[in-house]
Design an enzyme around this catalytic site. Structure first.
Site: not given
Ligand SMILES: NC(=O)c1ccc[n+]([C@@H]2O[C@H](COP(=O)([O-])OP(=O)(O)OC[C@H]3O[C@@H](n4cnc5c(N)ncnc54)[C@H](O)[C@@H]3O)[C@@H](O)[C@H]2O)c1
Ligand SMILES: [Zn+2]
Length: 631
Positions: A37-39, A41, A79-80, A115, A160, A361
């Protein structure tokens, strides 16, 4: 599709980056992420830098569940916006006050909630639907039949689907890389894998409405001044996977005025940590054998600086990774560090043939076995496993210092390779292993102290490291059976308890059988065990036994944690947030009227700390005449 340049700063083609993001997103929504996720982002932020108007940034990242019915949302589930640093949060708060002033509002109330990092969904009381593309999602109501537990009841709106974090860590972390992947599997497929089934049976997969989450409320100024503390407190109080915090404006008129973009509500922002990546070379792989036999690779790398720290070792999670990606000696790899202390292998840029996956091992030479992507040493007597077990014992028991891993290694090397043997050691025995005179005395003393110092019996039980009997489950099971009785219980006795499924019960029965003699031996040494209150006995003795209780605000009698512990010992079911199952909300100082009003609306009795103490103490004195007449 063409590859992306290996360094994020070198990515300059927005179309290519957009295509890759789509691909990563698709894999992620299917529960099989290709990058962290960090990557991800960082890549999104890079796209924002080179092409702020790119279409990918202005829509909700869509998810699809091919075989499910579509459901239109009454209001879009967006999304946020993200704040990765203090400045962005400041700008957000500033913007809110500015726009609030436009409609004459000066008193803006902000709320912060954890979140949750799972699968977003909406429950209208009849249908549970995923977010989908934000406008229409998919009907996943049958997830509830599969065993997903709606927290606080039905019909509580957005939330969630997540797995309980401590449960995941204890039971599933070596089967899924992230709890969300398991959750997506549960929702999308009717054929469940055994671990997912077990988690459902154990009632550890929840739909958590955001309205039931722990929250902080205050002004924008307070938010900015205390954001670290707010975050820390919420992290502490939440046992679900999280990827940051969500700050929202609570005034409906300000919300209406600020509105939304096609991507996010403008009155809401996610506060997240930004990762940092770097590129380095693998010099060697060290294989570490853990308590349960998992053999995990640690990459020794050419030192590099990441977020201010010099990185020399990088975890590669499991052997499958090494094999699949060619993360061997000489490979050029990308490393990511985000918040957590241990940096992780993110990506292999130039693979190496020299992956050297051991067949035996590295400690005991037993042929290793593959279990999914993990390598396992099956030898229960493997020296490394024995050491880690003993170390686990002292760590979980937590009442005797001095037994760090170096000390334990020396004991095992000297033939003291079981708890039975170690607890029979004298000062002379320690001296014979060439510990110094002072240390020998301390170690012998520590052994005695660990028996004489009070320790909860659930810690004692959890310290044996039986699979499916971590700290939480040990505490739970001992509230049904006293420890001595538990040792003779069968899977049928256990499966009848609330919170223990079939698979878990079998594994607990097995574990208890295998370790029974050791547990009995240790019990005979006379530990100063503090028994877990039994549910059956608690019913008569405490006015809060069996009641759902939530503490909020700062307490005067003791820390909130102490108060919770005490309430638990009186049989209360201590909850993190007010839900339909809460009976009492106990308010310390500085609790907003909104919170208490909401609790009252749910039919919860709201008590001040004083009133609570009276209730509890009153209850004790009421039942005491009866109790006393017994003696
Ligand atoms: N690793 C990957 O390949 C990959 C790919 C796509 C997305 N992602 C991850 O997903 C994130 C983006 O996805 P997104 O648009 O679904 O989410 P977001 O990070 O923009 O978050 C929005 C979502 O958070 C939820 N949420 C969780 N807790 C909440 C709370 N307490 N109050 C309100 N809303 C809450 C809501 O449902 C909302 O839809 C990215 O930040 C990334 O880290 C990772
Ligand atoms: Zn062992």
């Amino acid at each position: 599709m063409q590859d992306l340049p290996s360094s994020i700063a070198d990515i300059s083609d927005p179309e290519l980056l957009g295509q890759w993001l789509e691909k990563y997103n698709e894999a992620y929504r299917a529960g099989k992420p290709m990058i962290s996720d960090a990557h991800y982002d960082l890549l999104v932020e890079r796209l924002r830098e080179i092409a702020p108007d790119h279409g990918f940034l202005s829509a909700v990242e869509a998810e699809t569940f091919a075989d499910k019915r579509e459901v239109r949302h009454p209001a879009p589930m967006l999304s946020t916006e993200k704040a990765y640093d203090k400045q962005s949060l400041e700008r957000f708060v500033e913007r809110v006050y500015k726009e609030a002033a436009q409609i004459g509002v000066t008193d803006v109330l902000f709320q912060v909630t954890p979140k949750l990092d799972g699968l977003a969904a909406r429950d209208d009381g009849q249908i549970l639907a995923t977010r989908g593309n934000g406008y229409a999602g998919y009907d996943i109501t049958n997830a509830l039949e599969k065993g997903v537990i709606p927290q606080g009841g039905r019909g509580l709106g957005l939330g969630e689907i997540v797995a309980v974090q401590s449960y995941f860590q204890e039971n599933l972390a070596d089967r899924f890389e992230h709890p969300r992947n398991m959750v997506v599997g549960i929702i999308s497929s009717d054929v469940l894998n055994i671990s997912a089934k077990q988690a459902l049976e154990d009632k550890q997969v929840h739909f958590v409405p955001y309205a039931t989450l722990n929250k902080w409320e205050g002004s924008g100024k307070e938010l900015l001044e205390n954001s670290e503390k707010i975050t820390q407190d919420l992290i502490q109080a939440t046992d679900y996977p999280m990827d940051g915090m969500v700050a929202s404006v609570m005034n409906q008129d300000v919300r209406d005025h600020m509105g939304a973009t096609s991507h996010h509500y403008r009155w809401q922002i996610a506060i997240k940590a930004k990762g940092e990546t770097g590129v380095t070379t693998v010099n060697a792989i060290t294989w570490q054998v853990g308590r349960t036999g998992n053999v995990t690779p640690v990459l020794e790398v050419e030192p590099l600086k990441l977020s201010g720290a010099t990185i020399r070792r990088v975890t590669a999670h499991n052997a499958g990774r090494i094999r699949e990606k060619g993360a061997g000696v000489g490979a050029s790899i990308e490393v990511i560090r985000s918040g957590e202390v241990i940096p992780k292998l993110e990506n292999v840029l130039t693979p190496s043939d020299d992956t050297l996956i051991p067949e035996n091992c590295p400690v005991c030479e037993t042929p290793l076995e593959w279990n999914n992507d993990f390598l396992k040493c099956p030898n229960l007597n493997c020296k490394a496993r024995v050491e880690q077990r003993i170390r686990h014992w002292f760590r979980i028991l937590g009442n005797a210092d001095w037994f760090g891993i170096k000390t334990v290694e020396r004991l095992v090397a000297g033939g003291f390779d079981s708890l039975e043997k170690i607890y029979a050691m004298t000062e002379e025995d320690f001296l014979s292993l060439e510990f110094g005179p002072v240390q020998s005395k301390n170690l012998a003393e520590a052994i005695n102290l660990s028996k004489s110092r009070p320790v909860e019996d659930w810690r004692f039980l959890a310290a044996f490291g039986i699979s499916d009997l971590g700290e939480g489950d040990s505490r739970k099971i001992l509230s049904f059976f006293p420890l001595e009785e538990l040792l003779d219980k069968t899977r049928d006795d256990i499966v009848a308890l609330h919170g223990f499924g079939d698979v878990t019960s079998i594994s607990i029965e097995k574990g208890l059988k295998a370790l029974g003699p050791t547990i009995r031996h240790m019990l005979d040494l006379g530990f100063n065990l503090q028994p877990t209150p039994l549910k059956s006995e608690m019913d008569v003795s405490s006015p809060i036994s069996g009641k759902g209780v939530v503490f909020t605000g700062s307490m005067e009698t003791g820390s909130r944690k102490d108060m919770e512990e005490n309430a638990r010992s009186l049989g209360a079911n201590v909850q993190k947030a007010v839900t339909g199952k809460t009976d009492y909300l106990i308010c310390g100082a500085k609790v907003g009227a909104k919170k208490t009003q909401k609790a009252q609306d749910l039919g919860v009795t709201v008590l001040t700390e004083q009133e609570y103490l009276q209730l509890v103490e009153g209850g004790e004195s009421q039942s005491s005449p009866e109790q006393m007449s017994l003696f």
